[in-house]
Design a protein around this motif. Sequence first.
Motif, PDB file in Angstrom:
ATOM      1  N   CYS A 163       0.868  -1.176   0.000  1.00 16.69           N
ATOM      2  CA  CYS A 163       0.000   0.000   0.000  1.00 16.69           C
ATOM      3  C   CYS A 163       0.906   1.227   0.000  1.00 16.69           C
ATOM      4  CB  CYS A 163      -0.899   0.003   1.237  1.00 16.69           C
ATOM      5  SG  CYS A 163      -2.082   1.359   1.251  1.00 16.69           S
ATOM      6  N   PRO A 164       0.976   1.968  -1.122  1.00 21.11           N
ATOM      7  CA  PRO A 164       1.996   3.031  -1.252  1.00 21.11           C
ATOM      8  C   PRO A 164       1.810   4.206  -0.306  1.00 21.11           C
ATOM      9  CG  PRO A 164       0.441   3.106  -3.084  1.00 21.11           C
ATOM     10  CD  PRO A 164       0.136   1.859  -2.318  1.00 21.11           C
ATOM     11  N   ASP A 165       0.589   4.382   0.233  1.00 20.63           N
ATOM     12  CA  ASP A 165       0.374   5.568   1.068  1.00 20.63           C
ATOM     13  C   ASP A 165       0.154   5.247   2.536  1.00 20.63           C
ATOM     14  OD1 ASP A 165      -2.009   4.331   0.712  1.00 20.63           O
ATOM     15  OD2 ASP A 165      -3.086   6.069  -0.096  1.00 20.63           O
ATOM     16  N   ASP A 166       0.569   4.043   2.982  1.00 15.65           N
ATOM     17  CA  ASP A 166       0.399   3.756   4.415  1.00 15.65           C
ATOM     18  C   ASP A 166       1.612   4.247   5.203  1.00 15.65           C
ATOM     19  OD1 ASP A 166       2.435   1.896   4.260  1.00 15.65           O
ATOM     20  OD2 ASP A 166       1.117   0.151   4.262  1.00 15.65           O
ATOM     21  N   ASP A 167       1.607   3.993   6.516  1.00 14.72           N
ATOM     22  CA  ASP A 167       2.640   4.550   7.396  1.00 14.72           C
ATOM     23  C   ASP A 167       3.819   3.608   7.617  1.00 14.72           C
ATOM     24  OD1 ASP A 167       1.172   6.871   7.748  1.00 14.72           O
ATOM     25  OD2 ASP A 167       0.021   6.017   9.419  1.00 14.72           O
ATOM     26  N   ALA A 168       3.801   2.447   6.990  1.00  9.51           N
ATOM     27  CA  ALA A 168       4.899   1.495   7.179  1.00  9.51           C
ATOM     28  C   ALA A 168       6.205   2.085   6.668  1.00  9.51           C
ATOM     29  CB  ALA A 168       4.586   0.194   6.443  1.00  9.51           C
ATOM     30  N   GLY A 169       7.298   1.656   7.315  1.00  5.54           N
ATOM     31  CA  GLY A 169       8.603   2.192   6.945  1.00  5.54           C
ATOM     32  C   GLY A 169       8.960   1.946   5.493  1.00  5.54           C
ATOM     33  N   PRO A 225      -2.577   5.087  -6.149  1.00  5.72           N
ATOM     34  CA  PRO A 225      -3.545   4.433  -5.252  1.00  5.72           C
ATOM     35  C   PRO A 225      -4.668   3.753  -6.041  1.00  5.72           C
ATOM     36  CG  PRO A 225      -4.002   6.775  -5.400  1.00  5.72           C
ATOM     37  CD  PRO A 225      -2.786   6.537  -6.247  1.00  5.72           C
ATOM     38  N   GLY A 226      -5.322   2.783  -5.419  1.00  4.31           N
ATOM     39  CA  GLY A 226      -6.594   2.250  -5.902  1.00  4.31           C
ATOM     40  C   GLY A 226      -6.602   1.525  -7.225  1.00  4.31           C
ATOM     41  N   LEU A 227      -5.895   0.391  -7.325  1.00  5.71           N
ATOM     42  CA  LEU A 227      -5.987  -0.459  -8.519  1.00  5.71           C
ATOM     43  C   LEU A 227      -6.468  -1.865  -8.134  1.00  5.71           C
ATOM     44  CD1 LEU A 227      -2.626   0.600 -10.205  1.00  5.71           C
ATOM     45  CD2 LEU A 227      -4.905   1.264 -10.937  1.00  5.71           C
ATOM     46  N   GLU A 228      -7.197  -1.946  -7.020  1.00 11.40           N
ATOM     47  CA  GLU A 228      -7.537  -3.246  -6.442  1.00 11.40           C
ATOM     48  C   GLU A 228      -8.470  -4.079  -7.302  1.00 11.40           C
ATOM     49  OE1 GLU A 228      -7.767  -0.381  -4.886  1.00 11.40           O
ATOM     50  OE2 GLU A 228      -6.128  -0.468  -3.430  1.00 11.40           O
ATOM     51  N   GLU A 229      -9.207  -3.457  -8.214  1.00 11.62           N
ATOM     52  CA  GLU A 229     -10.158  -4.211  -9.033  1.00 11.62           C
ATOM     53  C   GLU A 229      -9.457  -5.104 -10.059  1.00 11.62           C
ATOM     54  OE1 GLU A 229     -13.555  -4.450  -8.915  1.00 11.62           O
ATOM     55  OE2 GLU A 229     -13.249  -3.456  -6.986  1.00 11.62           O
TER      56      GLU A 229
END
Length: 639
Positions: A301-307, A356-360
């Motif tokens: 997920c490119p916009d989460d808070d993970a390092g 973001p948002g290519l889950e489909e």
Amino acid sequence: MSAAESLVDWEEMLGATSPLAALLPGFHVRVQQQEMAARVAAVLGDGGVALIEAGTGTGKSFAYLLPALLSGRQVIVSTGSRALQDQLIEKDLPILRAAWPQSLRSLRLKGRSNYLCPYRLQEALRDGVTATLQRDLLRVADWAAATREGDIAELRSVAEDSAIWPLVTSTRDNCLGADCPAQSSCPVLEARRQAQEAELIVVNHHLLLSDLALKAEGKGDLLPSADALIVDEAHQLPELTAQFFGQHLSAHRLAEWGRDIRVAALAEAADDGDLRAAAQDWEHAVQRWLESAGEGRQEWCPDDDAGVAQQFRALLRCFEPLHGQVRAAAVRGKGLEQCARRGEELQSVLAHFAAPGLEEQEVRWCERRGRGLLLHATPLDPAETLQKHLFSQFDAVLLTSATLRIGGDFAQTRKLFGLPESKDFLAAAPFDYARQALLYLPDGLPEPSSPGYTRACLEAALPVLEASGGRAFFLFTSHRALQEAAAILSSRLRYPLLVQGQAPRSRLLERFRTAGDAVLLGAASFWEGVDVQGEALSTVIIDKLPFASPGDPVLQARLQRIRERGGDPFRDLQIPQAVIALCQGAGRLIRSEQDRGVLMLCDPRLRSKGYGRIFLQSLPPMRQSSELAEVQDFWRESA
């Protein structure tokens, strides 16, 4: 020509009085082979898609190669492994051409990395290599002066995994293309030129799918446009399709781009210290991104808070300044010009993983393996991709494998391939499984989720190994279980113990055959593509039903997609995949009419769960028993 009329012809072509029978002293007449050849010929003539399960010992390579050679059509044959590709070209096709000299011309074509790059060889000779690679480099240089095809497999004196090969072969990224000064002597270009003129081209699945993916992107092609496609080991195709039609990005590729910019700048723009400094900053940013990732697989997920996501965003901020500088410097030399072109491609891939948002359409995930980090974007439904980019490209497509039916029919397989209909055919193995093999399903084992399950399997397996005198493959669904078994068996087994990872697969198999009484512990790579005939392999033991890991992000996304469409994920995907994998593992046991052996399946779910019968129905028709005494009697009778 009808199938019945075709069968009459193939009885003559592959019968006791055929040219093959005269040429091969050990030739066996197999009705299944003749029937399969007739079906292949009919599909090549009439078109359409066929699913053909051909059991071990059918002689399926002759059954599809000969109709292809005599069809008058341009045919591509794709194999699942380089070993099978080599067997077809070096063994099977020469025999067929000797028997039918008028047959079509054939050619083996491999991926770019299998061929020498004369330009990069000269660069390595000019720039030098480390002392440990010097001997290998000189061997490559001597061979390069004499080779005709430039296929690196010719050079047996240099190990397959030698670090010299990446230095003297090319990739899509570092190939200079039309600007290469050694273009006139390029083995890759020569092989592709010959492929345009050949009527039968033998490739592997990786090259086939690379070609289809390039065509789908409008970026050219690697293979000619043929009339027909024959896919051997076709059970591998859906998963490989998902890999090749996805997006991939590795930390190695990013770091290599920065390093190549530094090297090119030093050679072609030595006065541009800012460019070299920017390239070095980029390499440091790639290293920080690599170090921020934990081991294993996880969703991306490119916009989460993970390092790992934060460091990726920092990497993106470094990209544009470096890309701009290398574009400005591209006029100063071919190396910098190529780096600028690679930057354009990287810009597109980086943007894909940042969006973001290519889950489909796909599932995006990252994978840290040792010192490597990779991002993947995998299509959720490889069946849709196969329909759009493979089946529509050829008049006739034949998909064959020893494992295509699930629960006794082809219905689930058609779903995996996205086929509304197909011409189905079973060429059963010519073996007497009821006499040659015994299926042992031991009683009393705990559920596979039990902490002591692997040890319980070993306790049940030890008397079986004693009864067969070793001579066994013990196949595991996880490396953790394999290592636990290796630790326990090292002090409990009186036969030679060989463990995957101790040596390359080919060397382990050589030791196994030579020992004659060894027990080999293997995981994924030993479940298929391994052929040991004779008494050296007389027992195959499998610890669990090979369901894919439930924590795999790709599997999770596909299961969710099936649920959303009203399907049953377990029935529609997990069971079919596991059945094919189990049948591949079980298929290691009986490889010839003389083989005898015991297949031991430890998993109690085969009898305690309703779905167990689907697995049992998919196996060859062996006699079943849950009594150890019957296993011991089987070997006493054999003795």
